[in-house]
Design a protein around this motif. Structure first.
Motif, PDB file in Angstrom:
ATOM      1  N   GLY A  76     -25.597  29.437  -6.661  1.00 46.36           N
ATOM      2  CA  GLY A  76     -25.640  30.389  -5.555  1.00 46.36           C
ATOM      3  C   GLY A  76     -24.543  31.439  -5.575  1.00 46.36           C
ATOM      4  N   ILE A  77     -23.772  31.506  -6.673  1.00 46.07           N
ATOM      5  CA  ILE A  77     -22.662  32.458  -6.746  1.00 46.07           C
ATOM      6  C   ILE A  77     -23.203  33.844  -7.118  1.00 46.07           C
ATOM      7  CG2 ILE A  77     -20.559  33.096  -8.013  1.00 46.07           C
ATOM      8  CD1 ILE A  77     -20.047  30.743  -6.216  1.00 46.07           C
ATOM      9  N   THR A  78     -22.997  34.805  -6.205  1.00 47.33           N
ATOM     10  CA  THR A  78     -23.460  36.173  -6.472  1.00 47.33           C
ATOM     11  C   THR A  78     -22.312  37.102  -6.845  1.00 47.33           C
ATOM     12  OG1 THR A  78     -23.357  36.632  -4.109  1.00 47.33           O
ATOM     13  CG2 THR A  78     -25.497  35.968  -5.002  1.00 47.33           C
ATOM     14  N   SER A  79     -21.082  36.772  -6.403  1.00 46.02           N
ATOM     15  CA  SER A  79     -19.907  37.569  -6.777  1.00 46.02           C
ATOM     16  C   SER A  79     -18.738  36.626  -7.001  1.00 46.02           C
ATOM     17  CB  SER A  79     -19.512  38.556  -5.659  1.00 46.02           C
ATOM     18  OG  SER A  79     -20.555  39.437  -5.373  1.00 46.02           O
ATOM     19  N   PHE A  80     -17.826  37.052  -7.872  1.00 41.55           N
ATOM     20  CA  PHE A  80     -16.652  36.208  -8.111  1.00 41.55           C
ATOM     21  C   PHE A  80     -15.505  37.086  -8.561  1.00 41.55           C
ATOM     22  CE2 PHE A  80     -17.271  36.449 -12.675  1.00 41.55           C
ATOM     23  CZ  PHE A  80     -18.647  36.600 -12.788  1.00 41.55           C
ATOM     24  N   HIS A  81     -14.326  36.615  -8.258  1.00 40.98           N
ATOM     25  CA  HIS A  81     -13.115  37.367  -8.594  1.00 40.98           C
ATOM     26  C   HIS A  81     -12.429  36.655  -9.759  1.00 40.98           C
ATOM     27  CE1 HIS A  81      -9.993  40.292  -7.724  1.00 40.98           C
ATOM     28  NE2 HIS A  81      -9.077  39.348  -7.792  1.00 40.98           N
TER      29      HIS A  81
ATOM     30  N   LYS B  91     -20.112  41.324  -9.989  1.00 41.91           N
ATOM     31  CA  LYS B  91     -21.440  40.854  -9.601  1.00 41.91           C
ATOM     32  C   LYS B  91     -21.891  39.874 -10.691  1.00 41.91           C
ATOM     33  CE  LYS B  91     -22.962  43.641  -6.067  1.00 41.91           C
ATOM     34  NZ  LYS B  91     -23.720  43.253  -4.858  1.00 41.91           N
ATOM     35  N   ASN B  92     -22.565  38.813 -10.274  1.00 38.27           N
ATOM     36  CA  ASN B  92     -22.919  37.785 -11.261  1.00 38.27           C
ATOM     37  C   ASN B  92     -24.195  38.151 -12.019  1.00 38.27           C
ATOM     38  OD1 ASN B  92     -22.884  35.525 -12.788  1.00 38.27           O
ATOM     39  ND2 ASN B  92     -23.136  34.073 -11.100  1.00 38.27           N
ATOM     40  N   VAL B  93     -24.104  39.267 -12.727  1.00 39.62           N
ATOM     41  CA  VAL B  93     -25.220  39.725 -13.558  1.00 39.62           C
ATOM     42  C   VAL B  93     -24.668  40.013 -14.947  1.00 39.62           C
ATOM     43  CG1 VAL B  93     -27.074  41.398 -13.815  1.00 39.62           C
ATOM     44  CG2 VAL B  93     -26.310  40.777 -11.531  1.00 39.62           C
ATOM     45  N   PRO B  94     -24.695  39.032 -15.834  1.00 35.31           N
ATOM     46  CA  PRO B  94     -24.100  39.229 -17.158  1.00 35.31           C
ATOM     47  C   PRO B  94     -24.680  40.438 -17.892  1.00 35.31           C
ATOM     48  CG  PRO B  94     -24.588  36.912 -16.816  1.00 35.31           C
ATOM     49  CD  PRO B  94     -25.188  37.660 -15.655  1.00 35.31           C
ATOM     50  N   SER B  95     -23.801  41.095 -18.616  1.00 37.18           N
ATOM     51  CA  SER B  95     -24.181  42.307 -19.344  1.00 37.18           C
ATOM     52  C   SER B  95     -23.323  42.375 -20.593  1.00 37.18           C
ATOM     53  CB  SER B  95     -23.911  43.529 -18.467  1.00 37.18           C
ATOM     54  OG  SER B  95     -23.849  44.692 -19.249  1.00 37.18           O
ATOM     55  N   ASN B  96     -23.657  43.252 -21.506  1.00 33.15           N
ATOM     56  CA  ASN B  96     -22.815  43.389 -22.688  1.00 33.15           C
ATOM     57  C   ASN B  96     -21.568  44.206 -22.435  1.00 33.15           C
ATOM     58  OD1 ASN B  96     -23.445  41.935 -25.000  1.00 33.15           O
ATOM     59  ND2 ASN B  96     -25.346  43.069 -25.223  1.00 33.15           N
TER      60      ASN B  96
ATOM     61  N   GLN C 290     -20.498  36.877 -22.631  1.00 30.04           N
ATOM     62  CA  GLN C 290     -21.545  35.899 -22.939  1.00 30.04           C
ATOM     63  C   GLN C 290     -21.157  34.488 -22.520  1.00 30.04           C
ATOM     64  OE1 GLN C 290     -24.479  36.989 -23.818  1.00 30.04           O
ATOM     65  NE2 GLN C 290     -23.675  39.081 -23.868  1.00 30.04           N
ATOM     66  N   ASP C 291     -20.192  34.379 -21.628  1.00 28.42           N
ATOM     67  CA  ASP C 291     -19.774  33.066 -21.149  1.00 28.42           C
ATOM     68  C   ASP C 291     -20.942  32.373 -20.425  1.00 28.42           C
ATOM     69  OD1 ASP C 291     -18.615  30.849 -20.047  1.00 28.42           O
ATOM     70  OD2 ASP C 291     -17.022  31.925 -18.985  1.00 28.42           O
ATOM     71  N   PRO C 292     -21.396  31.228 -20.918  1.00 33.28           N
ATOM     72  CA  PRO C 292     -22.532  30.567 -20.253  1.00 33.28           C
ATOM     73  C   PRO C 292     -22.207  30.079 -18.836  1.00 33.28           C
ATOM     74  CG  PRO C 292     -21.648  29.186 -22.027  1.00 33.28           C
ATOM     75  CD  PRO C 292     -20.973  30.527 -22.136  1.00 33.28           C
ATOM     76  N   GLN C 293     -20.931  30.066 -18.496  1.00 34.43           N
ATOM     77  CA  GLN C 293     -20.554  29.593 -17.157  1.00 34.43           C
ATOM     78  C   GLN C 293     -21.048  30.532 -16.057  1.00 34.43           C
ATOM     79  OE1 GLN C 293     -16.430  27.232 -18.128  1.00 34.43           O
ATOM     80  NE2 GLN C 293     -16.305  29.438 -18.124  1.00 34.43           N
ATOM     81  N   PHE C 294     -21.223  31.822 -16.374  1.00 36.26           N
ATOM     82  CA  PHE C 294     -21.726  32.758 -15.354  1.00 36.26           C
ATOM     83  C   PHE C 294     -23.084  32.283 -14.819  1.00 36.26           C
ATOM     84  CE2 PHE C 294     -19.509  36.151 -18.086  1.00 36.26           C
ATOM     85  CZ  PHE C 294     -18.344  36.109 -17.349  1.00 36.26           C
ATOM     86  N   VAL C 295     -23.934  31.894 -15.763  1.00 32.87           N
ATOM     87  CA  VAL C 295     -25.300  31.524 -15.372  1.00 32.87           C
ATOM     88  C   VAL C 295     -25.298  30.195 -14.612  1.00 32.87           C
ATOM     89  CG1 VAL C 295     -27.623  31.059 -16.213  1.00 32.87           C
ATOM     90  CG2 VAL C 295     -26.235  32.811 -17.324  1.00 32.87           C
ATOM     91  N   LEU C 296     -24.418  29.276 -15.031  1.00 33.33           N
ATOM     92  CA  LEU C 296     -24.325  28.012 -14.301  1.00 33.33           C
ATOM     93  C   LEU C 296     -23.886  28.264 -12.860  1.00 33.33           C
ATOM     94  CD1 LEU C 296     -22.634  25.816 -17.077  1.00 33.33           C
ATOM     95  CD2 LEU C 296     -25.063  25.917 -16.467  1.00 33.33           C
ATOM     96  N   ALA C 297     -22.925  29.170 -12.688  1.00 34.08           N
ATOM     97  CA  ALA C 297     -22.469  29.505 -11.335  1.00 34.08           C
ATOM     98  C   ALA C 297     -23.584  30.156 -10.527  1.00 34.08           C
ATOM     99  CB  ALA C 297     -21.252  30.426 -11.413  1.00 34.08           C
ATOM    100  N   LEU C 298     -24.359  30.994 -11.200  1.00 33.31           N
ATOM    101  CA  LEU C 298     -25.483  31.644 -10.519  1.00 33.31           C
ATOM    102  C   LEU C 298     -26.445  30.598  -9.949  1.00 33.31           C
ATOM    103  CD1 LEU C 298     -27.083  34.305  -9.958  1.00 33.31           C
ATOM    104  CD2 LEU C 298     -28.145  33.987 -12.204  1.00 33.31           C
ATOM    105  N   LYS C 299     -26.680  29.553 -10.710  1.00 32.88           N
ATOM    106  CA  LYS C 299     -27.578  28.487 -10.246  1.00 32.88           C
ATOM    107  C   LYS C 299     -26.990  27.737  -9.062  1.00 32.88           C
ATOM    108  CE  LYS C 299     -29.540  27.942 -14.862  1.00 32.88           C
ATOM    109  NZ  LYS C 299     -29.742  27.072 -16.031  1.00 32.88           N
TER     110      LYS C 299
END
Lengths: 415, 471
Positions: free
Chosen positions: B164-169, B186-191, B153-162
């Motif tokens: 243009g980040i689609t994948s990250f290591h 893949k930058n698609v947050p999930s539980n 649930q890290d909100p940083q994933f969504v900020l990165a998505l905005k």
């Protein structure tokens, strides 16, 4: 006690000036005052801006620089930095931004190192002045910052102790206690008998407990008696309201830094007439004080009429306030206000005379850019300080040259 | 799976141990085969990706300017996204049934990839209780996996998505010599963290040179406290791992060891090496050590001095992941040059592998701007870097370093439709990611904030009726 007052006297010295005329023609001039740029020629004489007009006729002995529409801005001034104080953050013995004895009374002015590598680096990227500031501590008052001109002269040009820096927010104890401490110290400082300052500190339980020195309480007194600018870092919306209350109760000359939750108390902040220092790119809710953090902060504050200056979180790269300003504009801040926030706003708010704007009578601290100064890909073509064309070489350019050459020898022989 | 492991008898066995045992039999029965040659997994993989793409758009973006991530730039190009893949790229595509997005004056690029992130393991807020990036309890903790620390649930994933980040290591931190495994997402947050894992992407081993390990352990009066202690620490670990790996290859009954599973995975070639290393002389030592123990270094991270050995990196097929301009926060970051990225890129006739990385939750949102600075600095230093070339620094090259280039990282027919539509030239500060597609699904749309992801953390936190930020 007079010696303490003397130590607070502002110092100001002048570095060397070019004894000649320089005419910059056909520049796209950003005055730095928040107005739109316009095309003009700039005449500089003996390091001072003499005239800004269209079609100034050069005399034969003048140096002429054809700007041909390039953007010219005032030299950038960082409202907070480590320049001249920290060479390498992780090496304590290269740091002079912390005090072990003093708190609010800490002045770093005499620690300034004009030979620091941060100076040519930041200057080559358009920063001509800085307020070097103390690093944060647990105490709400961190000490005072001083202004320095980045001409790298051993004859330092600066202004001693131009602002107090501090912080209000989450701490190891309760912020309520921090606020109580700030108010108690403000009242103590306001009422203290200057002739008996040491005795009075000895009699104060709080001052004794905090091991305050006379310098500490005298510096806090300046917040009231001289309206010394007080840069208070704070983020939580409720803390911003407390800061506004402190300003109004004690007549503080308050500047708020960071203010990531300011949009939640926008009306109150705007009507309190408090300028801010923000990093527009920091949209991370790093703590529970910064939950409202967003890239829209600069735009929201700007539209509310709040004067914005810029900081950056990147160590050693204070010119990156340009990138922050660019992002602020991308998200809706007024472009000319963004330029102002890196130049004249800083000079005005921190009381740096005759610098920070392209105006007749001011020192010619200018940057001529190879493009839009808010684009990260733009670089300075020329940087002038006191009308002097500054060398843009840095350690980085020397290293780049060394490793770009073809050679059969070990590279230590290339220099 | 390819190779000898496709025998039916092996596939049906569920237990990891039995699969492992089966692998021994198969490998030894194949005589000369090695793990490297067959692409065979050393271990059966637990915690496999369960990622399921969202429903793909059926959309054609037309009249776009395009950087394809291969070094090319196109004008007035169209791209068809359908069934999660890039179906067609060209001019004047005639498409039936697809929604049309007119990208006149806009730009299309591959999804941006960050090879160095600590999102999830150092989430926001950066509080002690979820600061899980460094298992700084021993200098070699190759047994830990960064993904097991990720807070979904890290909100940083969504900020990165905005951005243009689609994948990250995601990597463990650099306190340790060998800090554990990194994982690509893949930058698609999930539980479930497994549901975010990039399918088939290899794990990495995070290694760290220099100041950090020796500071962390030296301050505790234990080894390593010096750079020579660092070197001894890695080599001791590799010697143990070599023995473990040889025993497995020889079919011996080896007690499973998580630490050596990771290190042997490097030796077998199934785990990449992502090596935090600032100084050129230390990179040279790390290369020598990789030859001593016969493994390949994929990437030097931070690599502030990569420009000093750019030719060596190119010759050895090693990427360098760099910042545009960070420096001075420690001694090993003192020799920064802003042309670093360009010099690495242009080494050995342009065969260098330069990556712009973030290591930072703000930086990851603006890798395009970081690349823009590096282009400018490179060109100022006399290189001739095109924007199309520089796009590789944040797409193709990090995809290669993460081992996912077959699936993403470029605009090519058949690849995952991880695509960003930018409002303008992506190297301008004024341009923003307008739409971000991940496997063809519209993961972010700047114009439709109501459709965009909001993590659990952000819901109702400042005001019960709003999310944390409303855009």
């Amino acid at each position: 006690m007079r010696k303490f007052l003397l130590s607070l006297t502002i110092l100001f010295s002048f570095s060397s000036f070019i004894k000649a005329e320089l005419l910059i023609t056909q520049a796209n001039v950003h005055i730095g005052d928040g107005a739109a740029p316009f095309t003009a020629d700039i005449l500089i004489r003996d390091g001072i801006i003499q005239k800004i007009a269209s079609n100034i006729s050069p005399q034969s002995n003048w140096e002429v620089l054809e700007a041909n529409g390039l953007n010219v801005t005032p030299g950038l001034i960082s409202p907070t930095s480590n320049i001249g104080m920290v060479e390498i953050n992780a090496l304590d013995d290269t740091r002079d931004d912390e005090s072990s004895l003093l708190k609010s009374g800490f002045s770093l002015f005499h620690a300034f190192n004009p030979n620091s590598t941060l100076i040519p680096w930041n200057r080559s990227n358009g920063v001509t002045g800085t307020i070097s500031s103390p690093s944060g501590s647990a105490f709400p008052f961190w000490g005072m910052g001083s202004y320095f001109l980045l001409d790298a002269s051993m004859k330092i040009t600066g202004l001693k102790d131009v602002a107090m820096y501090g912080r209000l927010g989450s701490s190891s104890g309760s912020r309520a206690e921090d606020i109580l401490m700030i108010e108690s110290l403000l009242r103590l400082a306001a009422s203290i008998d200057l002739e008996n300052i040491e005795d009075e500190l000895d009699d104060s339980l709080l001052a004794t407990k905090l091991e305050l020195q006379p310098e500490d309480i005298l510096a806090i007194r300046r917040l009231i008696s001289e309206e010394l600018p007080f840069v208070l870092e704070t983020n939580r919306a409720a803390d911003i309201l407390q800061a506004i209350r402190l300003k109004e109760t004690y007549g503080l000359n308050l500047i708020l830094e960071s203010v990531e939750e300011a949009p939640l108390v926008l009306t109150e902040l705007a009507s309190a007439n408090i300028p801010v220092i923000i990093d527009p790119m920091d949209n991370i809710p790093d703590s529970f004080d910064e939950l409202a953090s967003s890239l829209d902060l600069a735009s929201i504050l700007d539209k509310a009429g709040i004067v914005i200056m810029f900081s950056t979180q990147r160590s050693h790269n204070y010119h990156l306030m340009r990138q922050g300003a660019g992002n602020a504009v991308a998200y809706g801040m007024n472009y000319n206000h963004a330029i102002r926030g890196m130049t004249k706003a800083v000079a005005d708010i921190f009381r740096i005379p005759n610098r920070g704007s392209i105006a007749v009578g001011n020192y010619a601290d200018l940057v001529i850019w190879d493009g839009d100064p808010l684009e990260p890909s733009t670089l300075p073509k020329y940087v002038y300080i006191n009308g002097k064309n500054m060398d843009l070489n840095t350690r980085a350019t020397r290293l780049t040259e060394r490793y770009s050459k073809e050679t059969d020898k070990p590279r230590v022989y290339l220099h | 799976m390819d190779g000898v492991f496709t025998q039916k008898g092996c596939e049906m066995i569920k237990s990891n141990y039995l699969v492992l045992f089966c692998a021994f039999l198969v490998v030894s029965s194949c005589g000369e085969s090695t793990f490297q040659e067959t692409g065979q997994k050393l271990r059966d993989q637990a915690f496999l990706s369960t990622y399921q793409p969202m429903v793909s758009e059926n959309v054609v973006i037309v009249n776009a300017n395009m950087f394809d991530g291969l070094g090319n730039e196109y004008k007035d190009f169209d791209i068809l996204i359908r069934d999660g893949k890039i179906q067609e790229i060209g001019q004047n595509l005639v498409i039936d049934g697809a929604n049309i997005i007119d990208a006149e004056g806009k730009w299309v690029t591959p999804g941006i990839i960050d090879i160095h992130s600590h999102m999830g393991v150092y989430p926001a807020p950066g509080v002690r209780t979820s600061s899980d990036g460094n298992e700084a309890t021993a200098p070699v903790t190759a047994e830990v996996w960064a993904e097991h620390s990720v807070w979904t649930q890290d909100p940083q994933f969504v900020l990165a998505l905005k951005g243009g980040i689609t994948s990250f290591h995601v990597l463990p931190g650099s306190a340790n010599l060998m800090g554990g495994r990194g994982t690509t997402f893949k930058n698609v947050p999930s539980n479930s963290i497994q549901a975010m894992k990039f399918p088939e992407a290899p794990h990495s081993l995070k290694m760290a040179c220099g100041e950090n390990p020796k500071r962390v352990y030296g301050s505790r009066r234990q080894s390593p406290s010096t750079r020579m202690g660092n070197m001894a620490g890695y080599r001791k670990a590799w010697i143990d791992a070599q023995e473990y790996y040889e025993d497995i290859k020889d079919g011996k009954d080896v007690k499973r060891d998580l630490k050596n599973d990771t290190l042997a995975g490097v030796l077998s070639g199934e785990i990449t090496v992502q090596n935090h290393c600032y100084r050129a002389d230390e990179m040279m030592m790390m290369i020598e050590m990789s030859k001593e123990f016969n493994y390949q270094i994929m990437t030097f991270h931070h690599a502030v001095e990569a420009y000093k050995v750019a030719d060596v990196l190119a010759e050895n097929g090693i990427c360098a992941a760099m910042w545009a301009d960070w420096w001075g926060f420690k001694h090993e970051a003192y020799d920064m040059v802003p042309a670093n990225i360009a010099i690495v890129d242009q080494a050995r006739g342009g065969t260098g592998c330069a990556i712009v990385h973030s290591d930072d939750a703000v930086g990851i949102q603006h890798l395009n701007q970081e690349a823009a600075k590096a282009i400018a600095a490179g060109n100022q230093a006399g290189y001739n870097i095109s924007q199309a070339r520089a796009m590789k620094w944040i797409t193709y090259n990090p995809a290669k370093a993460a081992g996912i280039l077959d699936q993403t990282g470029t605009l090519e027919v058949g690849k995952d439709a991880d695509v960003v539509l930018w409002s303008g030239n992506p190297f301008s500060v004024y341009s923003k990611a307008e739409k971000v597609f991940i496997d063809g699904a519209l993961a972010f749309d700047r114009e439709k904030p109501e459709l965009n992801p909001v993590t659990d953390f952000e819901l109702g936190i400042l005001n019960p009726n709003n999310s944390r930020i409303e855009s």
